[in-house]
Every structure is written in structure tokens, then in C-alpha cells.
Write a protein that holds these residues in place. Sequence first.
Motif, PDB file in Angstrom:
ATOM      1  N   MET A 110     -10.608   6.337   4.398  1.00 17.62           N
ATOM      2  CA  MET A 110     -10.310   5.570   5.596  1.00 17.62           C
ATOM      3  C   MET A 110      -8.795   5.374   5.723  1.00 17.62           C
ATOM      4  O   MET A 110      -8.033   5.967   4.956  1.00 17.62           O
ATOM      5  CB  MET A 110     -11.075   4.250   5.545  1.00 17.62           C
ATOM      6  CG  MET A 110     -12.589   4.465   5.545  1.00 17.62           C
ATOM      7  SD  MET A 110     -13.544   2.947   5.306  1.00 17.62           S
ATOM      8  CE  MET A 110     -13.353   2.703   3.532  1.00 17.62           C
ATOM      9  N   ASP A 111      -8.375   4.528   6.633  1.00 19.80           N
ATOM     10  CA  ASP A 111      -6.962   4.485   7.022  1.00 19.80           C
ATOM     11  C   ASP A 111      -6.010   3.919   5.972  1.00 19.80           C
ATOM     12  O   ASP A 111      -4.859   4.335   5.902  1.00 19.80           O
ATOM     13  CB  ASP A 111      -6.811   3.643   8.295  1.00 19.80           C
ATOM     14  CG  ASP A 111      -7.399   4.334   9.505  1.00 19.80           C
ATOM     15  OD1 ASP A 111      -7.716   3.635  10.491  1.00 19.80           O
ATOM     16  OD2 ASP A 111      -7.540   5.573   9.478  1.00 19.80           O
ATOM     17  N   TYR A 112      -6.463   2.960   5.192  1.00 20.31           N
ATOM     18  CA  TYR A 112      -5.538   2.214   4.335  1.00 20.31           C
ATOM     19  C   TYR A 112      -5.830   2.458   2.857  1.00 20.31           C
ATOM     20  O   TYR A 112      -6.991   2.529   2.437  1.00 20.31           O
ATOM     21  CB  TYR A 112      -5.627   0.712   4.644  1.00 20.31           C
ATOM     22  CG  TYR A 112      -5.380   0.406   6.103  1.00 20.31           C
ATOM     23  CD1 TYR A 112      -6.426   0.125   6.967  1.00 20.31           C
ATOM     24  CD2 TYR A 112      -4.072   0.441   6.617  1.00 20.31           C
ATOM     25  CE1 TYR A 112      -6.190  -0.129   8.307  1.00 20.31           C
ATOM     26  CE2 TYR A 112      -3.842   0.184   7.957  1.00 20.31           C
ATOM     27  CZ  TYR A 112      -4.905  -0.099   8.792  1.00 20.31           C
ATOM     28  OH  TYR A 112      -4.668  -0.342  10.118  1.00 20.31           O
ATOM     29  N   TRP A 113      -4.738   2.543   2.107  1.00 21.38           N
ATOM     30  CA  TRP A 113      -4.855   2.836   0.676  1.00 21.38           C
ATOM     31  C   TRP A 113      -4.016   1.865  -0.142  1.00 21.38           C
ATOM     32  O   TRP A 113      -2.924   1.468   0.266  1.00 21.38           O
ATOM     33  CB  TRP A 113      -4.354   4.253   0.376  1.00 21.38           C
ATOM     34  CG  TRP A 113      -5.203   5.317   0.953  1.00 21.38           C
ATOM     35  CD1 TRP A 113      -5.079   5.882   2.191  1.00 21.38           C
ATOM     36  CD2 TRP A 113      -6.307   5.968   0.334  1.00 21.38           C
ATOM     37  NE1 TRP A 113      -6.047   6.837   2.376  1.00 21.38           N
ATOM     38  CE2 TRP A 113      -6.814   6.913   1.252  1.00 21.38           C
ATOM     39  CE3 TRP A 113      -6.927   5.848  -0.908  1.00 21.38           C
ATOM     40  CZ2 TRP A 113      -7.915   7.731   0.950  1.00 21.38           C
ATOM     41  CZ3 TRP A 113      -8.017   6.657  -1.198  1.00 21.38           C
ATOM     42  CH2 TRP A 113      -8.497   7.583  -0.281  1.00 21.38           C
ATOM     43  N   GLY A 114      -4.533   1.524  -1.323  1.00 22.80           N
ATOM     44  CA  GLY A 114      -3.732   0.796  -2.281  1.00 22.80           C
ATOM     45  C   GLY A 114      -2.918   1.761  -3.117  1.00 22.80           C
ATOM     46  O   GLY A 114      -3.037   2.983  -2.975  1.00 22.80           O
ATOM     47  N   LYS A 115      -2.113   1.213  -4.019  1.00 23.63           N
ATOM     48  CA  LYS A 115      -1.247   2.052  -4.850  1.00 23.63           C
ATOM     49  C   LYS A 115      -1.943   2.559  -6.097  1.00 23.63           C
ATOM     50  O   LYS A 115      -1.442   3.454  -6.766  1.00 23.63           O
ATOM     51  CB  LYS A 115       0.007   1.270  -5.226  1.00 23.63           C
ATOM     52  CG  LYS A 115       0.895   0.967  -4.022  1.00 23.63           C
ATOM     53  CD  LYS A 115       2.167   0.252  -4.445  1.00 23.63           C
ATOM     54  CE  LYS A 115       3.061  -0.001  -3.228  1.00 23.63           C
ATOM     55  NZ  LYS A 115       4.318  -0.691  -3.608  1.00 23.63           N
TER      56      LYS A 115
END
Length: 123
Positions: A110-115
Motif C-alpha cells: 500500500m501507499d505508506y511504509w515504515g523504515k
Amino acid sequence: QVQLVESGGGLVETGGSLRLSCTASGSSSDINAMGWFRQAPGKQREYVAAIRSNGDTHYGDSVTGRFIILRDSATNTAYLLMNSLNAEDTAVYYCNAGTAVTMLDTMYGMDYWGKGTLVTVSS
């Protein structure tokens, strides 16, 4: 924009358990699904699990029956409970979030990712 922050990674022995957390902040109303991917050294990123706001969950084949994904909507936090860990679970685990019409949407990222947070399982 949505920011995702993971925590809970570390070193665990084979057969052990670990819990990962991912908290979303910012425009969290933009997301209705949260999930996890992982990437082991030299391998492609792999789908692990996801959960939608209606409670639907889906798991990758390699973790089904061992991992559980939960979500606390009040705090916009997703948890990944990992049990019966083995060396093949060693990877960087990435939180992923966005809008998913169906669970299938979560499998493509999906659109957002963590590090990411590193999980190491020692044999």
C-alpha cells in the motif's frame, strides 16, 4: 501523509516469540488497512500479513498458523505476534499501510511504509 514507526525487533532463539508494533500518525484517516512485509538478505520483499479496519486479516503462506496480526484502532497501532520462529524468519520487517478495497490489495503493498525493524532468529 502518514508516518509509520515500527518497534519490537531484536534477537530471539529458534522456537521463540516476538511482538512487533507499528504506530501510524499524521493523516491516519487516510488508511483502512495495516500490514507487514519482510525482506531477508539477498531476497525479495515478502508479504507477511495485513488487517483491515473491519477486522479482516490475511497471511502469507510461510507464516500462516504461526503469526497473528492485530490492530488497535484507538491508537492506530498494528501488532504482529510471531511464534515458533525459525531462521527463515530472519529479516527486516516493514510496516505498510494504506487504503485497501479488498485484502488482495494489501498483498501488493500500500501507499505508506515504515523504515523497518530487524528480526534475527538464532539457531
